[in-house]
Design a protein around this motif. Structure first.
Motif, PDB file in Angstrom:
ATOM      1  N   ASN A  17       0.868  -1.246   0.135  1.00 18.42           N
ATOM      2  CA  ASN A  17       0.007  -0.106  -0.064  1.00 18.42           C
ATOM      3  C   ASN A  17       1.037   1.317  -0.067  1.00 18.42           C
ATOM      4  O   ASN A  17       1.607   1.728   0.909  1.00 18.42           O
ATOM      5  CB  ASN A  17      -0.845   0.028   1.267  1.00 18.42           C
ATOM      6  N   ARG A  18       0.889   1.828  -1.159  1.00 12.75           N
ATOM      7  CA  ARG A  18       1.734   3.095  -1.304  1.00 12.75           C
ATOM      8  C   ARG A  18       1.620   4.284  -0.359  1.00 12.75           C
ATOM      9  O   ARG A  18       2.409   4.923   0.127  1.00 12.75           O
ATOM     10  CB  ARG A  18       1.900   3.632  -2.829  1.00 12.75           C
ATOM     11  N   ASN A  19       0.366   4.431  -0.343  1.00 13.01           N
ATOM     12  CA  ASN A  19      -0.073   5.528   0.696  1.00 13.01           C
ATOM     13  C   ASN A  19       0.150   5.342   2.189  1.00 13.01           C
ATOM     14  O   ASN A  19       0.251   6.190   2.692  1.00 13.01           O
ATOM     15  CB  ASN A  19      -1.713   5.791   0.249  1.00 13.01           C
ATOM     16  N   PHE A  20      -0.002   3.963   2.416  1.00 13.78           N
ATOM     17  CA  PHE A  20       0.557   3.632   3.958  1.00 13.78           C
ATOM     18  C   PHE A  20       2.031   3.972   4.192  1.00 13.78           C
ATOM     19  O   PHE A  20       2.422   4.412   5.226  1.00 13.78           O
ATOM     20  CB  PHE A  20       0.276   2.494   4.585  1.00 13.78           C
ATOM     21  N   ARG A  21       2.779   3.522   3.008  1.00 13.87           N
ATOM     22  CA  ARG A  21       4.270   3.714   3.203  1.00 13.87           C
ATOM     23  C   ARG A  21       4.390   5.256   3.426  1.00 13.87           C
ATOM     24  O   ARG A  21       5.310   5.511   4.133  1.00 13.87           O
ATOM     25  CB  ARG A  21       5.015   3.022   2.144  1.00 13.87           C
ATOM     26  N   LEU A  22       3.620   6.102   2.636  1.00 12.03           N
ATOM     27  CA  LEU A  22       4.025   7.404   2.536  1.00 12.03           C
ATOM     28  C   LEU A  22       3.642   8.005   4.046  1.00 12.03           C
ATOM     29  O   LEU A  22       4.507   8.724   4.711  1.00 12.03           O
ATOM     30  CB  LEU A  22       3.412   8.148   1.609  1.00 12.03           C
ATOM     31  N   SER A 132      -7.069   9.176  12.647  1.00 14.33           N
ATOM     32  CA  SER A 132      -8.277   8.783  12.023  1.00 14.33           C
ATOM     33  C   SER A 132      -8.322   8.766  10.484  1.00 14.33           C
ATOM     34  O   SER A 132      -9.274   8.110   9.838  1.00 14.33           O
ATOM     35  CB  SER A 132      -9.304  10.026  12.239  1.00 14.33           C
ATOM     36  N   SER A 133      -6.991   9.134   9.828  1.00 13.85           N
ATOM     37  CA  SER A 133      -7.009   8.854   8.413  1.00 13.85           C
ATOM     38  C   SER A 133      -6.493   7.275   7.941  1.00 13.85           C
ATOM     39  O   SER A 133      -6.564   7.034   6.915  1.00 13.85           O
ATOM     40  CB  SER A 133      -6.343   9.868   7.865  1.00 13.85           C
ATOM     41  N   ILE A 134      -5.880   6.877   9.138  1.00 10.95           N
ATOM     42  CA  ILE A 134      -5.155   5.681   8.627  1.00 10.95           C
ATOM     43  C   ILE A 134      -6.214   4.528   8.521  1.00 10.95           C
ATOM     44  O   ILE A 134      -5.973   3.605   7.442  1.00 10.95           O
ATOM     45  CB  ILE A 134      -4.371   5.075   9.989  1.00 10.95           C
ATOM     46  N   PRO A 135      -7.349   4.045   9.007  1.00  8.17           N
ATOM     47  CA  PRO A 135      -8.283   3.252   8.593  1.00  8.17           C
ATOM     48  C   PRO A 135      -8.783   3.466   7.201  1.00  8.17           C
ATOM     49  O   PRO A 135      -9.094   2.558   6.637  1.00  8.17           O
ATOM     50  CB  PRO A 135      -9.451   3.439   9.830  1.00  8.17           C
ATOM     51  N   GLU A 136      -8.976   4.856   7.027  1.00  8.29           N
ATOM     52  CA  GLU A 136      -9.386   4.771   5.441  1.00  8.29           C
ATOM     53  C   GLU A 136      -8.335   4.434   4.465  1.00  8.29           C
ATOM     54  O   GLU A 136      -8.492   4.339   3.206  1.00  8.29           O
ATOM     55  CB  GLU A 136      -9.876   6.467   5.255  1.00  8.29           C
ATOM     56  N   VAL A 137      -7.038   4.613   4.678  1.00  8.96           N
ATOM     57  CA  VAL A 137      -6.091   4.647   3.927  1.00  8.96           C
ATOM     58  C   VAL A 137      -5.761   2.992   3.679  1.00  8.96           C
ATOM     59  O   VAL A 137      -5.362   2.460   2.600  1.00  8.96           O
ATOM     60  CB  VAL A 137      -4.992   5.304   4.270  1.00  8.96           C
ATOM     61  N   VAL A 138      -5.484   2.432   5.011  1.00  9.56           N
ATOM     62  CA  VAL A 138      -5.315   0.833   4.890  1.00  9.56           C
ATOM     63  C   VAL A 138      -6.521  -0.100   4.828  1.00  9.56           C
ATOM     64  O   VAL A 138      -6.247  -1.346   4.470  1.00  9.56           O
ATOM     65  CB  VAL A 138      -4.426   0.437   6.102  1.00  9.56           C
ATOM     66  N   PHE A 191       5.798  14.113   2.210  1.00  3.72           N
ATOM     67  CA  PHE A 191       5.195  12.715   2.139  1.00  3.72           C
ATOM     68  C   PHE A 191       3.572  12.955   2.124  1.00  3.72           C
ATOM     69  O   PHE A 191       3.039  12.301   1.357  1.00  3.72           O
ATOM     70  CB  PHE A 191       5.531  11.902   3.425  1.00  3.72           C
ATOM     71  N   VAL A 192       2.949  13.492   2.887  1.00  2.10           N
ATOM     72  CA  VAL A 192       1.554  13.724   2.952  1.00  2.10           C
ATOM     73  C   VAL A 192       1.119  14.285   1.888  1.00  2.10           C
ATOM     74  O   VAL A 192      -0.175  13.867   1.367  1.00  2.10           O
ATOM     75  CB  VAL A 192       1.130  14.416   4.195  1.00  2.10           C
ATOM     76  N   ALA A 193       1.692  15.024   1.086  1.00  2.00           N
ATOM     77  CA  ALA A 193       1.176  15.839   0.016  1.00  2.00           C
ATOM     78  C   ALA A 193       1.209  14.806  -1.310  1.00  2.00           C
ATOM     79  O   ALA A 193       0.364  15.109  -2.158  1.00  2.00           O
ATOM     80  CB  ALA A 193       2.172  17.164  -0.544  1.00  2.00           C
ATOM     81  N   VAL A 194       2.027  13.842  -1.233  1.00  2.04           N
ATOM     82  CA  VAL A 194       2.132  13.016  -2.338  1.00  2.04           C
ATOM     83  C   VAL A 194       1.201  11.884  -2.180  1.00  2.04           C
ATOM     84  O   VAL A 194       1.188  10.862  -2.675  1.00  2.04           O
ATOM     85  CB  VAL A 194       3.320  12.711  -2.817  1.00  2.04           C
ATOM     86  N   THR A 195       0.484  11.718  -0.972  1.00  7.54           N
ATOM     87  CA  THR A 195      -0.316  10.588  -0.496  1.00  7.54           C
ATOM     88  C   THR A 195      -1.847  10.845  -0.967  1.00  7.54           C
ATOM     89  O   THR A 195      -2.273  11.960  -0.912  1.00  7.54           O
ATOM     90  CB  THR A 195      -0.456  10.702   1.022  1.00  7.54           C
TER      91      THR A 195
END
Length: 432
Positions: A17-22, A132-138, A191-195
């Motif tokens: 998951n690229r977004n989680f890695r970022l 609170s954003s982690i559950p939505e990303v992963v 990092f957040v900007a490119v997530t």
């Protein structure tokens, strides 16, 4: 929580998951910066005051830190449910960058207090929004594993940050500690900007003072409405009690009771982090295997209720049992082992608490729920710090540790009586 269609729970490995890695990278670099600043603050306060009142300055600064969390986290949650979380995270990082660059130019104690309060007021917006954003990303299935990794990152920071701070001070000077932290916030923002973060623009009614005050309590009402969340929140008192005992009174025990120096103290505190990290990794793997056979979301949800309740109560019991024998003044090695179990017990409460919070909130209310949890758990820490400190000063650290163990066992008993909600396959209705 909305009722999903039944589906086989099968997901790709978390690290794909690229977004989680970022986001995880942003968390790690930001934690490292915050850790070196904690060390730098102690040195800076000592330098500014001549050492006479440095401890008082540090204590007051930490109190202001938690006060900022209590004042601003719940309003931040209301905002997080109305605007893009990604935007909040980036703006918060940029503001903290600007504030940290001012630290080396401080000339008075009140300026330390002002900057610490301002930085942590912004952090009160960042941290609950990030969590609170982690559950939505992963996704729900990978959330426990993501929590375990976040816990490990926090524990590694506690060990690595002091060493890095020492290198920065030795080779570049004290001011570079704060500029390094400022730099980490810009890296985090990048990092957040490119997530890619999920965001659905919702049509919400215009907010008024009355509705704003009502929404401030939404997160707390969510926490108190669900039995399993009430149980988890109660056990957070035990986590704060044991954690404060380790942070506040360990140095007194190692130096005054055992007669050891700074190396022994560092060894004991590293044991706390090691216990927490190993437990987080083991729990992530064990729950992954336990949840793997869930045939649909309702079964997965029921299984999470079951393991979370058992782990929470086990964590509270472990903390009580670890603290009770300290009145016998165990040796350094035994004490270090007990403190490793202390770290394990704290992880056994923190990880299932966040898991249940994600399970019982929907995206539209998650910002407020996480903000309320952030505020209330820090309130427990705010009460625990001075209670442990004054108790250790009056009665000594061994008796204080044992008294803290009694508190943990009492809290665990209350949590057990409160109940844990349903453990069989089930779902929850969404709107509150």
């Amino acid at each position: 929580m909305p009722v999903p269609e039944p589906s086989e729970v099968a997901v790709a490995p978390l690290w794909r998951n690229r977004n989680f890695r970022l986001l995880f990278s942003a968390q790690v670099i930001s934690l490292l910066g915050s850790g070196v600043t904690t060390v730098g603050l102690a040195l800076f306060a000592y330098q500014l005051t001549g050492g006479v009142s440095a401890t008082a300055v540090i204590g007051n600064a930490l109190t202001l830190r938690i006060l900022a969390f209590l004042l601003f986290s719940q309003p931040a949650g209301v905002i997080a449910d109305r605007v893009s979380k990604k935007r909040i995270l980036i703006v918060a990082d940029v503001i903290r960058f600007a504030l940290l660059t001012l630290f080396p130019f401080i000339t008075a104690v009140w300026q330390i207090y002002a900057l610490i309060f301002a930085i942590n007021a912004v952090t009160a917006f960042f941290t609950p929004t990030f969590e609170s954003s982690i559950p939505e990303v992963v996704g729900g299935e990978q959330y426990v594993k993501a929590l375990s990794l976040s816990r490990v990152a926090t524990d590694v920071e506690a060990v690595a940050a002091p060493a890095l701070a020492g290198l920065l001070v030795a080779f570049l000077g004290l001011r570079w500690v704060f500029w390094f932290d400022a730099f980490t916030y810009m890296v985090s923002a990048s990092f957040v900007a490119v997530t890619v973060m999920p965001y659905v623009k919702r049509k919400l009614p215009k907010i008024s003072l009355r509705s704003f005050l009502t929404e401030l309590t939404t997160g707390t009402r969510i926490l108190l409405h669900e039995p399993s969340l009430r149980q988890a929140l109660t056990l957070s008192i035990a986590e704060a009690t044991a954690g404060a005992a380790a942070i506040v009174a360990t140095v007194s025990y190692v130096r005054d009771v055992l007669g050891r120096g700074e190396t022994a103290f560092a060894f004991v505190m590293a044991a706390v982090g090691l216990g927490s990290s190993l437990t987080a990794i083991a729990l992530g793997r064990a729950t992954g295997r336990y949840e793997k056979g869930a045939r649909d979301r309702s079964v997965l949800h029921g299984r999470r209720h079951k393991w979370a309740s058992r782990v929470l109560l086990g964590g509270g019991l472990l903390l009580g049992l670890v603290l009770l024998p300290d009145i016998l003044k165990p040796s350094l090695l035994i004490f270090s082992f007990l403190w490793m179990l202390n770290g394990a017990g704290q992880a056994l409460i923190a990880i299932p608490s966040s898991t249940l919070l994600a399970e019982h909130t929907i995206e539209e209310e998650r910002g407020r729920a996480y903000a309320a949890h952030f505020a209330l758990t820090h309130l427990f820490w705010l009460a625990s710090y001075p209670a442990i400190g004054h108790s250790a000063a009056k009665w000594g650290s061994p008796l204080t540790f044992t008294a803290a163990g009694v508190v943990c066992l009492l809290v665990t008993t209350v949590a057990m009586l409160l109940g844990y909600g349903k453990r069989d396959a089930h779902t929850h209705q969404a709107p509150r």
